[in-house]
Design a protein around this motif. Structure first.
Motif, PDB file in Angstrom:
ATOM      1  N   LYS A  11       0.911  -1.172  -0.065  1.00 20.69           N
ATOM      2  CA  LYS A  11      -0.090  -0.122  -0.082  1.00 20.69           C
ATOM      3  C   LYS A  11       0.937   1.212  -0.098  1.00 20.69           C
ATOM      4  CE  LYS A  11      -4.392   1.497   1.931  1.00 20.69           C
ATOM      5  NZ  LYS A  11      -5.575   1.066   2.965  1.00 20.69           N
ATOM      6  N   GLY A  12       2.090   1.139   0.706  1.00 21.25           N
ATOM      7  CA  GLY A  12       3.039   2.245   0.743  1.00 21.25           C
ATOM      8  C   GLY A  12       3.574   2.606  -0.850  1.00 21.25           C
ATOM      9  N   LEU A  13       3.582   1.856  -1.632  1.00 18.50           N
ATOM     10  CA  LEU A  13       4.231   2.106  -2.917  1.00 18.50           C
ATOM     11  C   LEU A  13       3.225   2.923  -3.704  1.00 18.50           C
ATOM     12  CD1 LEU A  13       5.517  -1.415  -3.707  1.00 18.50           C
ATOM     13  CD2 LEU A  13       6.913   0.515  -2.960  1.00 18.50           C
ATOM     14  N   THR A  14       3.353   4.315  -3.422  1.00 18.67           N
ATOM     15  CA  THR A  14       2.555   5.361  -4.113  1.00 18.67           C
ATOM     16  C   THR A  14       3.538   6.438  -4.443  1.00 18.67           C
ATOM     17  OG1 THR A  14       1.820   6.421  -2.124  1.00 18.67           O
ATOM     18  CG2 THR A  14       0.233   4.705  -2.930  1.00 18.67           C
ATOM     19  N   PHE A  72       0.204   6.879 -16.156  1.00 23.10           N
ATOM     20  CA  PHE A  72       1.493   6.488 -15.618  1.00 23.10           C
ATOM     21  C   PHE A  72       1.624   6.518 -14.127  1.00 23.10           C
ATOM     22  CE2 PHE A  72       5.851   7.248 -14.288  1.00 23.10           C
ATOM     23  CZ  PHE A  72       6.378   6.443 -14.924  1.00 23.10           C
ATOM     24  N   ASP A  73       2.048   5.482 -13.681  1.00 23.54           N
ATOM     25  CA  ASP A  73       2.408   5.495 -12.112  1.00 23.54           C
ATOM     26  C   ASP A  73       3.978   4.859 -11.862  1.00 23.54           C
ATOM     27  OD1 ASP A  73       1.583   5.702  -9.194  1.00 23.54           O
ATOM     28  OD2 ASP A  73       1.732   3.482  -9.443  1.00 23.54           O
ATOM     29  N   CYS A  74       4.736   5.659 -11.091  1.00 21.86           N
ATOM     30  CA  CYS A  74       5.947   5.176 -10.890  1.00 21.86           C
ATOM     31  C   CYS A  74       6.064   4.173  -9.736  1.00 21.86           C
ATOM     32  CB  CYS A  74       6.837   6.056 -10.802  1.00 21.86           C
ATOM     33  SG  CYS A  74       6.722   7.340  -9.515  1.00 21.86           S
ATOM     34  N   GLN A  79      10.277   9.553  -6.107  1.00 22.37           N
ATOM     35  CA  GLN A  79      10.619  10.276  -4.868  1.00 22.37           C
ATOM     36  C   GLN A  79      12.173   9.678  -4.108  1.00 22.37           C
ATOM     37  OE1 GLN A  79       7.443   8.860  -5.125  1.00 22.37           O
ATOM     38  NE2 GLN A  79       6.806   7.989  -3.190  1.00 22.37           N
ATOM     39  N   VAL A  80      12.112   8.262  -4.474  1.00 24.57           N
ATOM     40  CA  VAL A  80      13.260   7.296  -3.801  1.00 24.57           C
ATOM     41  C   VAL A  80      14.535   8.040  -4.446  1.00 24.57           C
ATOM     42  CG1 VAL A  80      14.514   5.242  -3.664  1.00 24.57           C
ATOM     43  CG2 VAL A  80      11.883   5.615  -3.146  1.00 24.57           C
ATOM     44  N   HIS A 112      10.505  -1.312  -7.806  1.00 27.62           N
ATOM     45  CA  HIS A 112       9.515  -1.049  -6.936  1.00 27.62           C
ATOM     46  C   HIS A 112       8.441  -1.871  -7.670  1.00 27.62           C
ATOM     47  CE1 HIS A 112      10.089   2.835  -4.636  1.00 27.62           C
ATOM     48  NE2 HIS A 112      11.137   2.214  -4.742  1.00 27.62           N
ATOM     49  N   GLU A 113       8.467  -2.010  -8.907  1.00 26.27           N
ATOM     50  CA  GLU A 113       7.364  -3.034  -9.484  1.00 26.27           C
ATOM     51  C   GLU A 113       7.565  -4.486  -8.871  1.00 26.27           C
ATOM     52  OE1 GLU A 113       5.483  -3.498 -13.916  1.00 26.27           O
ATOM     53  OE2 GLU A 113       7.486  -4.435 -13.658  1.00 26.27           O
TER      54      GLU A 113
END
Length: 283
Positions: A11-14, A72-74, A79-80, A112-113
């Motif tokens: 859930k935190g991977l936004t 698109f979603d990274c 931010q990392v 991240h994916e």
């Protein structure tokens, strides 16, 4: 690892665009299409990128011909890279880091994916041996996000993906097999295998598609209104313009925000807890 911890990781991977230096608007190579009205070479800032890294047409992207930007979603990679890998030093303030930062971004996106997929599958009931192997993989991938730019650029991501793919496939089959065993009638797992199927525009409205394997399937513009898609696996599936209005995807596996952003839906579509309802969907 507990299922609750795994759920929180997923859930935190936004994406947090306020802590990113507009990397999706600069680093990527984009060809003009119906989703993006201009050619934008990799490393070239989009003409709509402001000096503060925000988008000057953010509220009008679809109307202005930049539909792809709303898809698109990274998964938080931007931010990392901006705040961890390059310690908050932007490519504008430090031009010497520009090329390297842009090269690192798609690498971090892939990491991240993979983290997203592993964390998600660990939130399900799977055999302990498999859970232990995936927990080890998750820690390994999380450690990769702390590497410096040169170390990230030297990674062999194909190797990581290859070793992970087998584990994810076994986990998916285990989870879906448990669901299939509870469905009425004598059914076999292979009967639910539609991996890489070409179902473009296929009429699937009101269908019971629970535990179906849609891995790598072409579901472009498929009519899936009110379908039951719980426990279906969508890893690598193309959901562009698929109609998911009223569909139940509450426990669908390997769904990404990008896949959902590219599809159609409404206020009755039931999504997994880690997926946000796209603002462009109808109410």
């Amino acid at each position: 690892m507990s299922k609750e911890i795994a759920k929180n990781i997923r859930k935190g991977l936004t994406a947090d665009c306020s802590n990113c230096f507009g990397l999706c608007c600069t680093a990527l190579n984009i060809m003009a299409s119906s989703d993006f009205q201009i050619n934008k070479p990799a490393g070239t800032p989009c003409m709509n990128l402001r000096s503060d890294y925000s988008c000057q047409i953010h509220s009008q992207l679809r109307e202005k011909g930049f539909k792809g930007c709303t898809v698109f979603d990274c998964l938080g990679a931007g931010q990392v890279v901006s705040q961890v890998t390059f310690n908050g030093q932007s490519w504008r303030d430090n031009p010497e880091t520009r090329e390297k930062m842009f090269q690192v971004f798609p690498i971090m996106e892939q990491i991240h994916e993979m983290i997203a997929y592993v964390a998600e599958v660990l939130s399900h009931d799977i055999p302990n041996v498999l859970s232990d192997k995936l927990s080890h993989k998750l820690k390994e991938l999380q450690n990769l996000t702390t590497l410096d730019a040169d170390e990230l650029l030297s990674l062999d991501l194909v190797m990581y993906r290859f070793s992970l793919n087998e584990l994810l496939t076994v986990a998916s089959e285990s989870i879906r097999a448990n669901i299939i065993a509870k469905l009425p009638g004598a059914k076999k797992v292979k009967d639910f295998n539609h991996a890489r199927a070409d179902w473009m525009g296929k009429k699937l409205k009101d269908k019971d598609l629970r535990a179906t394997d849609f891995r790598g399937a072409y579901l472009i513009a498929a009519e899936m209104q009110n379908s039951d898609l719980r426990a279906a696996s969508f890893i690598g599936a193309d959901l562009r313009d698929a109609n998911l209005s009223g569909a139940n995807l509450s426990t669908s596996m390997f769904l990404t925000q990008m896949q959902i952003n590219s599809a159609k839906g409404d206020g009755k579509t039931i999504l997994p807890s880690h997926i946000q309802r796209p603002s462009h969907w109808i109410n």
